[in-house]
Design a protein around this motif. Sequence first.
Motif, PDB file in Angstrom:
ATOM      1  N   CYS A  11       0.823  -1.210   0.000  1.00 41.14           N
ATOM      2  CA  CYS A  11       0.000   0.000   0.000  1.00 41.14           C
ATOM      3  C   CYS A  11       0.860   1.264   0.000  1.00 41.14           C
ATOM      4  O   CYS A  11       0.765   2.090  -0.905  1.00 41.14           O
ATOM      5  CB  CYS A  11      -0.912  -0.029   1.229  1.00 41.14           C
ATOM      6  SG  CYS A  11      -1.801   1.505   1.559  1.00 41.14           S
ATOM      7  N   TYR A 148      -5.125   4.630   5.147  1.00 36.51           N
ATOM      8  CA  TYR A 148      -6.177   4.103   4.289  1.00 36.51           C
ATOM      9  C   TYR A 148      -5.912   4.524   2.848  1.00 36.51           C
ATOM     10  O   TYR A 148      -5.128   5.439   2.582  1.00 36.51           O
ATOM     11  CB  TYR A 148      -7.561   4.575   4.752  1.00 36.51           C
ATOM     12  CG  TYR A 148      -7.804   6.060   4.587  1.00 36.51           C
ATOM     13  CD1 TYR A 148      -8.487   6.561   3.482  1.00 36.51           C
ATOM     14  CD2 TYR A 148      -7.374   6.975   5.547  1.00 36.51           C
ATOM     15  CE1 TYR A 148      -8.716   7.920   3.330  1.00 36.51           C
ATOM     16  CE2 TYR A 148      -7.602   8.328   5.416  1.00 36.51           C
ATOM     17  CZ  TYR A 148      -8.279   8.801   4.298  1.00 36.51           C
ATOM     18  OH  TYR A 148      -8.495  10.145   4.151  1.00 36.51           O
ATOM     19  N   SER A 152      -4.550  -0.881   0.978  1.00 32.44           N
ATOM     20  CA  SER A 152      -4.424  -0.975   2.431  1.00 32.44           C
ATOM     21  C   SER A 152      -5.226  -2.163   2.938  1.00 32.44           C
ATOM     22  O   SER A 152      -6.443  -2.234   2.754  1.00 32.44           O
ATOM     23  CB  SER A 152      -4.919   0.308   3.103  1.00 32.44           C
ATOM     24  OG  SER A 152      -5.001   0.138   4.504  1.00 32.44           O
ATOM     25  N   SER A 154      -5.710  -3.069   6.156  1.00 37.14           N
ATOM     26  CA  SER A 154      -6.571  -2.698   7.275  1.00 37.14           C
ATOM     27  C   SER A 154      -7.780  -1.914   6.789  1.00 37.14           C
ATOM     28  O   SER A 154      -8.899  -2.106   7.283  1.00 37.14           O
ATOM     29  CB  SER A 154      -5.785  -1.877   8.301  1.00 37.14           C
ATOM     30  OG  SER A 154      -5.265  -0.694   7.716  1.00 37.14           O
ATOM     31  N   ALA A 155      -7.585  -1.021   5.801  1.00 41.17           N
ATOM     32  CA  ALA A 155      -8.715  -0.270   5.260  1.00 41.17           C
ATOM     33  C   ALA A 155      -9.718  -1.190   4.585  1.00 41.17           C
ATOM     34  O   ALA A 155     -10.934  -0.978   4.675  1.00 41.17           O
ATOM     35  CB  ALA A 155      -8.220   0.781   4.264  1.00 41.17           C
ATOM     36  N   PRO A 179      -6.938   8.717  10.994  1.00 40.03           N
ATOM     37  CA  PRO A 179      -6.475   8.120   9.737  1.00 40.03           C
ATOM     38  C   PRO A 179      -5.886   9.147   8.776  1.00 40.03           C
ATOM     39  O   PRO A 179      -6.346  10.292   8.678  1.00 40.03           O
ATOM     40  CB  PRO A 179      -7.751   7.492   9.155  1.00 40.03           C
ATOM     41  CG  PRO A 179      -8.696   7.379  10.318  1.00 40.03           C
ATOM     42  CD  PRO A 179      -8.374   8.522  11.204  1.00 40.03           C
ATOM     43  N   HIS A 181      -4.506   9.471   4.603  1.00 47.41           N
ATOM     44  CA  HIS A 181      -4.559   8.817   3.296  1.00 47.41           C
ATOM     45  C   HIS A 181      -3.150   8.472   2.839  1.00 47.41           C
ATOM     46  O   HIS A 181      -2.198   9.210   3.055  1.00 47.41           O
ATOM     47  CB  HIS A 181      -5.225   9.730   2.273  1.00 47.41           C
ATOM     48  CG  HIS A 181      -5.692   9.000   1.050  1.00 47.41           C
ATOM     49  ND1 HIS A 181      -4.824   8.583   0.065  1.00 47.41           N
ATOM     50  CD2 HIS A 181      -6.924   8.605   0.649  1.00 47.41           C
ATOM     51  CE1 HIS A 181      -5.506   7.968  -0.883  1.00 47.41           C
ATOM     52  NE2 HIS A 181      -6.784   7.961  -0.560  1.00 47.41           N
ATOM     53  N   TYR A 220     -16.497   5.113   6.206  1.00 48.11           N
ATOM     54  CA  TYR A 220     -16.413   4.058   5.190  1.00 48.11           C
ATOM     55  C   TYR A 220     -17.804   3.722   4.656  1.00 48.11           C
ATOM     56  O   TYR A 220     -17.990   3.557   3.441  1.00 48.11           O
ATOM     57  CB  TYR A 220     -15.783   2.788   5.790  1.00 48.11           C
ATOM     58  CG  TYR A 220     -14.283   2.821   5.877  1.00 48.11           C
ATOM     59  CD1 TYR A 220     -13.489   2.767   4.730  1.00 48.11           C
ATOM     60  CD2 TYR A 220     -13.641   2.880   7.115  1.00 48.11           C
ATOM     61  CE1 TYR A 220     -12.102   2.782   4.821  1.00 48.11           C
ATOM     62  CE2 TYR A 220     -12.257   2.895   7.211  1.00 48.11           C
ATOM     63  CZ  TYR A 220     -11.494   2.847   6.062  1.00 48.11           C
ATOM     64  OH  TYR A 220     -10.126   2.867   6.151  1.00 48.11           O
ATOM     65  N   PRO A 293     -13.466   3.137  -1.123  1.00 45.55           N
ATOM     66  CA  PRO A 293     -13.045   1.992  -0.303  1.00 45.55           C
ATOM     67  C   PRO A 293     -13.058   0.701  -1.117  1.00 45.55           C
ATOM     68  O   PRO A 293     -13.844   0.545  -2.051  1.00 45.55           O
ATOM     69  CB  PRO A 293     -14.104   1.950   0.809  1.00 45.55           C
ATOM     70  CG  PRO A 293     -14.718   3.302   0.827  1.00 45.55           C
ATOM     71  CD  PRO A 293     -14.651   3.813  -0.573  1.00 45.55           C
TER      72      PRO A 293
END
Length: 449
Positions: A11, A148, A152, A154-155, A179, A181, A220, A293
């Motif tokens: 990422c 994120y 990513s 985790s995202a 968070p 970017h 999200y 997302p």
Amino acid sequence: MRVLVCGSTGCVGAAVVRALRSRGHKVVEGARAAIDGRATMHVDFMQAHTPQAWAERLRATPVDAIVNCVGILMPSRGQSFERVHARGPIELFEGAALAGVRRIVQVSALGVGAAGDDTPYLRSKQQADDALAALPLDWAVLRPSLVYGPRSQSAALFATLASLPVISLPGRGEQRVQPIHVYELAEAITRLVEHAGVLRAAHELGGPNVLTYREMLAHYRAALGLGDALWLPLPMPLMRATALLAEALPQTVLCGDTIRLLERGSVPSINAAAGLLGRTPSTMAHGLAITSPEPLVDLRAHLSPALDLALRASLAFMWLYTALISLWLPQESGVLRLLARCGFDGEAGVAVMVASCALNITLGALTLLHPSPRLYALQFAAVIGYTATAAFNMPELTIDHCGPLAKNLPVLALVVLLWMAQRPAPRAGGGRARVHAKPLRGATPLHSQ
């Protein structure tokens, strides 16, 4: 400049590669596998190399700077924190010092060095940070909050959790996060690589606003175009047990350390993002509007207004028909006999029938007039309750060739489909309710570098 980016397929690494190339730098991509048509160097921190061996490789492929973006969220059979976060990078850093590399930028983790926090994840990161700081070269360490954006892991997990109709929260979901970017993290790294003076400092980075975990998931969900959800607070001991069970599954995101880090919070003590970027970083709403997302499993359902109405009408008809036919023909419909089998005879049976019919009429009317997540959750529970009660008291219905109980399975599927297809409710002005996606004053739009 010629820059080696380790972890170039991840990422952060992929975003750094784009950012550097967009500013005219030559990039050597460090990855475990060759990348066709691009300048690469084999970098696998699980394989031990002496600093002298790294120095020889770096002299053969000379670079001015190194950016280390390699990281894992949890160990596996093929990767350990000790090698991936500590020993492997330290061997590279020491080799870079021998080869005369001018600068190293290390992407670490927020929480490194915090009092009372000694998870294996953070401890391994700190070992590399400390070793880098002791070397005779220029360096910078970045410790970002949750990152994120594209790729990513985790995202992707958070986006998947946010897309569920019922969202489980650790405790009440009040854990604090900030968070940032990945494009803006990459921009900050690029500025450090290009910096004319001496660095030799660690920086904590985050977005412009501190959010609760629940607020982050709401961002999200809004970016996915979904309506309201049911929020289910879960006791932290249960969340910890779930995380430990998840470690046995084929995933690399959720584990005991993940929950401990979330409980600790992920907020910079001093947010250096604005200083490194030269502007206020963008809000999460704006960042998710620029790069949508990417859930691990996309659970969104899209129904046209006409199809949505037709499906709701069929579901409403089922609820209304069963209620009205029971009230109109209680003997002929057999409802009183069924209730008697369930232990409700005589006046008790009539009372239960009236109550059940009232519930069914309410469910049918609301399905047509005012659908909502809570309504679909109630319908789901009602179908399960009716089915379980009938199956327990009248087991012969489970093997009836007409499938009076088996037919409830597609009914449940229809309820879930309509539940998942819920869109945000329209506002009074005609727009849809959503998280505001405008960047903070002073911020510029995100873009792929």
